[in-house]
Design an enzyme around this catalytic site. Structure first.
Site, PDB file in Angstrom:
ATOM      1  N   HIS A   1       7.944  -2.089   2.097  1.00 10.01           N
ATOM      2  CA  HIS A   1       7.762  -0.643   1.971  1.00 10.01           C
ATOM      3  C   HIS A   1       9.069   0.104   1.737  1.00 10.01           C
ATOM      4  O   HIS A   1       9.196   0.904   0.807  1.00 10.01           O
ATOM      5  CB  HIS A   1       7.101  -0.072   3.228  1.00 10.01           C
TER       6      HIS A   1
ATOM      7  N   HIS B   1       0.806  -1.223   0.000  1.00  8.67           N
ATOM      8  CA  HIS B   1       0.000   0.000   0.000  1.00  8.67           C
ATOM      9  C   HIS B   1       0.839   1.273   0.000  1.00  8.67           C
ATOM     10  O   HIS B   1       0.349   2.340  -0.382  1.00  8.67           O
ATOM     11  CB  HIS B   1      -0.976  -0.001   1.184  1.00  8.67           C
TER      12      HIS B   1
END
Length: 521
Positions: free
Chosen positions: A261, A199
């Protein structure tokens, strides 16, 4: 001083409404669905990006009624967006359905297939289906195999209708498990059907890095070892593990943040220009960059990586307990909640430029950013000021909480003397565009429905990341003395050893917000 921003009337925008489809959400009673997925889908509807023929079918073990499921979705939307117009909210909830069953039970998938067929007819959704697995990674293969057995992942001629499967991170627990998972998936679904979600790649500023670099001629010529001194990438959180103690204690910061990430943000920041913005070309360049990262020396690991674990602090205003006292965490756990690392990239563009990455929980402030520090001027002509005293120009790409871009420059203060002052050229998305940037899940869900895999992991990228991280995890497990676990107080900026990691090279970590003493233009 306020600046008036003029937005170009020649904006290039490719944002289009998604194709008709149904979204089948596994783990529909879980926290991720309530906090992120449903609010994101509702946000897409508010922006008129959901298709007119669309439905959501939740699937989970919880034996609840469809009405109860809808009421939970109503609460999730109101919690995220505030009170909504009743007609709009009720219209969205009318598209929600629910089916209960065990993830290992073939009969449950037969019932689910029947519900999908009914929904396809009720909503005239063209038979396109997006399966979202908001589940622990150990359930991924069995769910996909059961879906394939019932024919739900089968596609028509020329992928019409299509079927796609979205996997939440982590994708595997290590390199071996990631490869094994991919091999199992390859036996039942095609590679183009696989969407590996991260995300962070959906955050507005992270996406903007590519356009900032490759659409502005004034920056890309400077984006190399000749002009950049070092780069810092930070994802700092003031919260602890909260309700995720059981998961986090098995994962730790290196798996939870670095393997995905942090390395993805590094790849976007440092990758070479792709020949086009086509998904495969962009993903290839990200993977090339990951493969260019120099592996850490295992015999000298403590000189490159610092790991820490937060401890309760009477001096802090935070009520966080010791990490080992958190619910779901082992009392004798040595799982890290903080990691700082120095990386070097062995290629022509970045040879010799250090990249400093850090991520942690229980810290003083929430902040995620990419800070590019340029080299200082080669010679100072301003009085007694030495080159070493001249502040460097810093480009800060702010990811959260205030998404935007800052560029610090040096200028003369008004007055008869040659007094220098730092100025910040500051751009904030909310101020300029008048809207809050969309939730990262909104962008990524829209991409899934449109079949765009640009912001998703490739198999090769996942393996390249694990190849870098796996040896570190093994060293911590087998030779912990090479990289000791440092305790740091809640509300601090992390372990002192992390400060020393950069201090010994004449640098220091940024401690945002770091605009004290500067003037904002």
């Amino acid at each position: 001083m306020d600046l008036e921003y003029a937005l170009s009337q020649t904006n290039v925008c490719a944002e289009q409404q998604a194709e008709d489809c149904g979204i089948i959400v596994f783990g529909a009673s879980g926290d991720l669905v309530h906090r992120k997925l449903i609010p994101a889908l509702y946000g897409l509807m508010r922006r008129r990006l959901l298709p007119p023929r669309f439905y959501i079918l939740g699937f989970a073990r919880s034996d609840i009624s469809e009405e109860t499921f809808r009421e939970r979705m109503r609460k999730a939307i109101i919690d995220a967006h505030g009170e909504q117009p009743p007609d709009m909210l009720n219209g969205f909830l009318a598209m929600c359905r629910y089916s209960a069953g065990d993830y290992n039970d073939p009969a449950a998938y037969n019932r689910l297939a029947g519900r999908c067929s009914v929904c396809d007819k009720d909503f005239d959704s063209s038979g396109n289906r997006l399966f979202y697995l908001a589940l622990p990674p150990e359930l991924h293969p069995v769910v996909v195999e059961r879906l394939a057995e019932t024919g739900m992942t089968a596609e028509g001629p020329d992928r019409n209708p299509w079927a796609r499967v979205v996997f939440e991170k982590p994708f595997g627990h290590d390199l071996q498990s990631a490869i094994a998972l991919d091999n199992r998936l390859a036996r039942v679904i095609a590679s183009h059907q696989i969407f590996r979600m991260d995300h962070y790649l959906g955050k507005e500023t992270v996406q903007s890095v590519l356009m900032f670099r490759f659409a502005n001629a004034i920056f890309e010529p400077l984006w190399n070892r000749s002009y950049i001194d070092h780069v810092q990438i930070s994802t700092l959180e003031s919260i602890g593990v909260e309700h995720r103690g059981g998961y986090y204690d098995q994962a730790g910061c290196l798996r939870d943040m670095f393997q995905n990430h942090m390395l993805q943000m590094l790849a976007i920041t440092a990758m070479e220009p792709p020949i086009s913005f086509y998904a495969d070309r962009v993903r290839e360049e990200r993977t090339k960059l990951l493969r260019s990262i120099r592996p850490w020396s295992m015999d000298d690991l403590g000189s490159w990586i610092v790991r820490g674990q937060y401890a309760a602090s009477p001096a802090s205003s935070s009520s966080l307990p010791d990490y080992n006292s958190e619910h779901g965490v082992r009392p004798d756990s040595t799982t890290e909640t903080y990691v700082a690392a120095k990386l070097l990239i062995d290629n022509w563009r970045w040879q010799g430029v250090p990249f400093y990455l850090r991520s942690g929980k229980g810290l003083q402030r929430k902040s995620s950013e990419i800070a590019v520090t340029f080299k200082r001027v080669p010679y100072s002509m301003f009085g007694m000021t030495s080159k070493a005293q001249m502040p460097a120009n810093v480009l800060i790409l702010k990811i959260q909480p205030d998404e935007g871009i800052d560029l610090t420059i040096q200028t003369k203060q008004p007055g008869p003397k040659s007094c220098m002052s730092s100025m910040a050229l500051s751009f904030k998305y909310q101020e300029v565009f008048g809207i809050t940037p969309p939730n990262a899940y909104e962008r990524l869900l829209l991409d899934c429905m449109q079949g765009d895999r640009t912001l998703f992991w490739s198999r090769e990228g996942v393996e390249a990341a694990w190849q870098l991280i796996d040896p570190v995890l093994a060293a911590w497990r087998e030779k912990p003395h090479l990289c000791p676990l440092h305790r740091y107080p809640v509300g601090s900026w992390g372990p002192e050893a992390a400060d020393e990691l950069v201090r010994k090279e004449g640098r220091r970590w940024r401690r945002p917000p770091e605009m004290a003493g500067t003037h904002e233009l």
